[in-house]
Design an enzyme around this catalytic site. Sequence first.
Site, PDB file in Angstrom:
ATOM      1  N   CYS A   1       0.288  -1.115  -0.264  1.00 45.57           N
ATOM      2  CA  CYS A   1       0.339   0.310  -0.273  1.00 45.57           C
ATOM      3  C   CYS A   1       0.595   1.060  -0.419  1.00 45.57           C
ATOM      4  CB  CYS A   1      -1.192  -0.089   0.962  1.00 45.57           C
ATOM      5  SG  CYS A   1      -2.143  -1.740   1.031  1.00 45.57           S
TER       6      CYS A   1
ATOM      7  N   ARG B   1       5.570  -0.310  -5.864  1.00 46.90           N
ATOM      8  CA  ARG B   1       5.723  -1.188  -4.807  1.00 46.90           C
ATOM      9  C   ARG B   1       4.649  -2.159  -4.625  1.00 46.90           C
ATOM     10  NH1 ARG B   1       8.327   2.119  -1.618  1.00 46.90           N
ATOM     11  NH2 ARG B   1       8.369   1.241   0.836  1.00 46.90           N
TER      12      ARG B   1
ATOM     13  N   TRP C   1      -2.796  -2.614  -1.714  1.00 47.94           N
ATOM     14  CA  TRP C   1      -2.753  -3.585  -2.166  1.00 47.94           C
ATOM     15  C   TRP C   1      -3.689  -4.938  -0.517  1.00 47.94           C
ATOM     16  CZ3 TRP C   1      -0.257  -7.946   0.897  1.00 47.94           C
ATOM     17  CH2 TRP C   1       0.113  -8.873   0.202  1.00 47.94           C
TER      18      TRP C   1
ATOM     19  N   ASN D   1      -1.900   2.337   5.762  1.00 51.91           N
ATOM     20  CA  ASN D   1      -1.297   1.398   5.627  1.00 51.91           C
ATOM     21  C   ASN D   1      -1.272   0.621   6.713  1.00 51.91           C
ATOM     22  OD1 ASN D   1      -0.660   2.584   3.452  1.00 51.91           O
ATOM     23  ND2 ASN D   1       1.461   3.069   3.149  1.00 51.91           N
ATOM     24  N   GLY D   2      -1.271  -0.420   6.994  1.00 52.07           N
ATOM     25  CA  GLY D   2      -0.686  -1.617   8.043  1.00 52.07           C
ATOM     26  C   GLY D   2      -1.680  -2.536   7.967  1.00 52.07           C
TER      27      GLY D   2
ATOM     28  N   GLU E   1      17.058 -18.229  -4.995  1.00 49.60           N
ATOM     29  CA  GLU E   1      17.321 -17.158  -5.495  1.00 49.60           C
ATOM     30  C   GLU E   1      16.665 -17.247  -7.060  1.00 49.60           C
ATOM     31  OE1 GLU E   1      16.142 -14.768  -4.566  1.00 49.60           O
ATOM     32  OE2 GLU E   1      16.669 -12.632  -6.334  1.00 49.60           O
TER      33      GLU E   1
ATOM     34  N   LYS F   1      13.166 -16.134  -8.125  1.00 51.71           N
ATOM     35  CA  LYS F   1      13.097 -14.899  -9.856  1.00 51.71           C
ATOM     36  C   LYS F   1      12.172 -15.575 -10.284  1.00 51.71           C
ATOM     37  CE  LYS F   1      14.295 -12.073  -8.302  1.00 51.71           C
ATOM     38  NZ  LYS F   1      14.534 -12.046  -6.949  1.00 51.71           N
TER      39      LYS F   1
ATOM     40  N   GLU G   1       8.542 -15.428  -9.255  1.00 45.45           N
ATOM     41  CA  GLU G   1       7.170 -14.545  -9.360  1.00 45.45           C
ATOM     42  C   GLU G   1       7.429 -13.791 -10.300  1.00 45.45           C
ATOM     43  OE1 GLU G   1      11.329 -12.191  -6.644  1.00 45.45           O
ATOM     44  OE2 GLU G   1       9.531 -11.512  -5.941  1.00 45.45           O
TER      45      GLU G   1
ATOM     46  N   HIS H   1      17.099 -37.271  -1.495  1.00 47.16           N
ATOM     47  CA  HIS H   1      16.300 -38.031  -0.672  1.00 47.16           C
ATOM     48  C   HIS H   1      15.229 -37.860  -0.844  1.00 47.16           C
ATOM     49  CE1 HIS H   1      20.513 -38.353   1.651  1.00 47.16           C
ATOM     50  NE2 HIS H   1      19.949 -37.618   0.882  1.00 47.16           N
TER      51      HIS H   1
ATOM     52  N   LYS I   1       6.841  -4.397  -3.925  1.00 47.41           N
ATOM     53  CA  LYS I   1       7.935  -4.580  -3.866  1.00 47.41           C
ATOM     54  C   LYS I   1       7.905  -3.973  -1.786  1.00 47.41           C
ATOM     55  CE  LYS I   1      11.376  -3.197  -4.623  1.00 47.41           C
ATOM     56  NZ  LYS I   1      12.325  -4.515  -5.914  1.00 47.41           N
TER      57      LYS I   1
HETATM   58  C1  AGP Z   1      12.085  -9.447  -4.224  1.00 41.18           C
HETATM   59  O1  AGP Z   1      12.161 -10.689  -5.511  1.00 41.18           O
HETATM   60  C2  AGP Z   1      11.400 -10.060  -3.465  1.00 41.18           C
HETATM   61  N1  AGP Z   1      10.374  -9.641  -4.061  1.00 41.18           N
HETATM   62  C3  AGP Z   1      11.213 -10.534  -2.249  1.00 41.18           C
HETATM   63  O2  AGP Z   1      11.284 -11.697  -1.888  1.00 41.18           O
HETATM   64  C4  AGP Z   1      11.583  -9.360  -0.799  1.00 41.18           C
HETATM   65  O3  AGP Z   1      13.313  -9.340  -1.411  1.00 41.18           O
HETATM   66  C5  AGP Z   1      11.084  -9.422   0.456  1.00 41.18           C
HETATM   67  O4  AGP Z   1       9.947  -9.093   0.318  1.00 41.18           O
HETATM   68  C6  AGP Z   1      11.719  -8.812   1.847  1.00 41.18           C
HETATM   69  O5  AGP Z   1      12.277  -7.789   1.008  1.00 41.18           O
HETATM   70  P1  AGP Z   1      13.272  -6.190   1.124  1.00 41.18           P
HETATM   71  O6  AGP Z   1      14.755  -7.024   0.705  1.00 41.18           O
HETATM   72  O7  AGP Z   1      12.841  -5.554   1.053  1.00 41.18           O
HETATM   73  O8  AGP Z   1      13.164  -7.260   3.446  1.00 41.18           O
END
Ligand code: AGP
Length: 604
Positions: free
Chosen positions: A2, A27, A75, A99-100, A480, A484, A487, A503, A599
């Site tokens: 948000c 974001r 959001w 927000n929150g 990672e 990627k 996402e 395993h 974001k």
């Molecule tokens: C990364 O591609 C993500 N969008 C997400 O996992 C992100 O790394 C995570 O939300 C943590 O965010 P930060 O590094 O701003 O704390």
Amino acid sequence: MCGIVGYIGYKKTKEILLDGLSELEYRGYDSAGIAVLQNHTFSIFKTVGKLVNLKQKTKSYHPEGFAVGIGHTRWATHGKPTELNAHPHLGENSYVVHNGIIENYVPLKHELQQKGVKFLSQTDTEVIVWLFESELKSSSTPFEAFKKTLSRLKGSYAILLVSKSREDTIFFAKGGSPLILGINNADEKYFASSDAPLISHCKDVVYLEDGDFGYVTPSEITLIGANGIQKMPSFKVLATDKLSAQKDGYRFFMEKEIYEQSDVIADTLLGRLKDTHIAFEELDKDFFKGINEIKLCACGTSYHCALAASYLFERYAKIKVSVEIASEFRYKKPLLFKDMLFIAISQSGETADTLESLKMAKNAGLKTLTVCNVDNSSMVRQSDAAIFTRAGIEKGVASTKAFATQMAVFWMLSIYLADKKHSLQKDEIQKHISLLREVPACVKVDEEMHEKITRLSKRYLHGHGFFYIGRDIFYPLALEGALKLKEISYLHAEGYPSGEMKHGPIALADPELFTIALLPNHMLYEKTKSNVEELSARDSTICVISPQQFKKADDFIQTKQTSHYMLEFFEMMVATQLLALEIAVRLGHDIDMPRNLAKSVTVE
Ligand code: AGP
């Protein structure tokens, strides 16, 4: 996640609010709205989906002259992304953006319903404005009603509220979610949940602290601190470098950010790599004194960096390291000791779970360090010391350059600590310094490799899933790489240590299971190779990323021959980023704003 904007002044209020929301767009959000109070009348517009819909809806609305406005990108957390659930939310004569999460909204809602309030939305936010309206009836001033409202809320919030009961005013409060107040010389006041919307309007800003609340009018700022006592706003000059980002000819911000990694890593290293040692101006010389253990804590991509960093710290600095996912750490009642250093890792510095974990560690008396990309973020302000990654603003929701710069910081930090602890010889330290200098060149995107990946990507659009596999520090890189891909392509992908296949996971192997194998020359090559062969024997479709040709692979992405596994790490990182990007492009997805993601995750 948000986003909030607010404005009081004489300029084009609608444009200021909409432009501000555009700056927060990256974001992540699923609906948006604005409310403008002018000449005793509210104009309110809300839409589902992208901001372009809100811009279309407000096309023929042109408020001129003095106005008070608030805006929001939502959001969804409580209730679906619908117009009714979009902010601002209306009471009788007031609107609120928030927000929150208001954790006690259910009992508050029941209480208000018993008084006859009819709620329109499914959100937690709507209780704020109705509580305010209800308190207004028994309060001597609207501000008193606002104060009483805040005292009833539990959870996290950044709030802006405008009301016909006091027309030239924005009431504000911060408790756990970021909120910034900006001013300029034109008797205008601006609010935003992060720096970007303020840049073209204000030079001086106040980063509000948790517990701060108050109100602004064109001529006045009243700020009360968490202790209930009025305080002077502490203004800072808004840093504007690297805050505005354009695509500069690239198709997507994510692509641009992958291509930028060479330059931003050069910035990360700048001034920190000396001839014979590594220097962090941010740390005083005794920072690690008395520290016998490091706790690394983060979420998502930053968590993968934490895992990777744990290999480096233990290998080079010979220090005990534990790694925590912030959302787990918060509630597991962890054992914390005073000789632990707590390191929070975060691109944004605002991730709610990491921020709360940091506060917990601080309250337990631990020394704290934040590795972060955003100056003045909440985590930076909370911790004893902060190291900036210097990646510049990252707009793609899928983090790339932020991860790359975090990794560069932790490689340096592990060697810095190794130097302090004498766990590496001087010549070994110098070797690492020379290797670190090679990183910017090594992450420069090789156009040929990019082209090859683009061609390969068409073979990876179906299937029942992806395994990314690697050993040692290439295991967090596999995690990672899989994140990627997930996402932005919405395909199922998992990262595994390659030794774990037998395993259980290998049961999934068949031609429709795609294995992306990270096979570096300088880290357990033979061991990983055997694991890849096991998968190949079960007919999994295999794409190997390696400097060495691998005959049993279906596809092969060749990385350069280098002298060290960390250089291979950085190069393979780029290859996995490009692979995710090109698969998602072929699938036609929104690369920079993937569905359901935000974001900066400012709710837990
Ligand atoms: C990364 O591609 C993500 N969008 C997400 O996992 C992100 O790394 C995570 O939300 C943590 O965010 P930060 O590094 O701003 O704390």
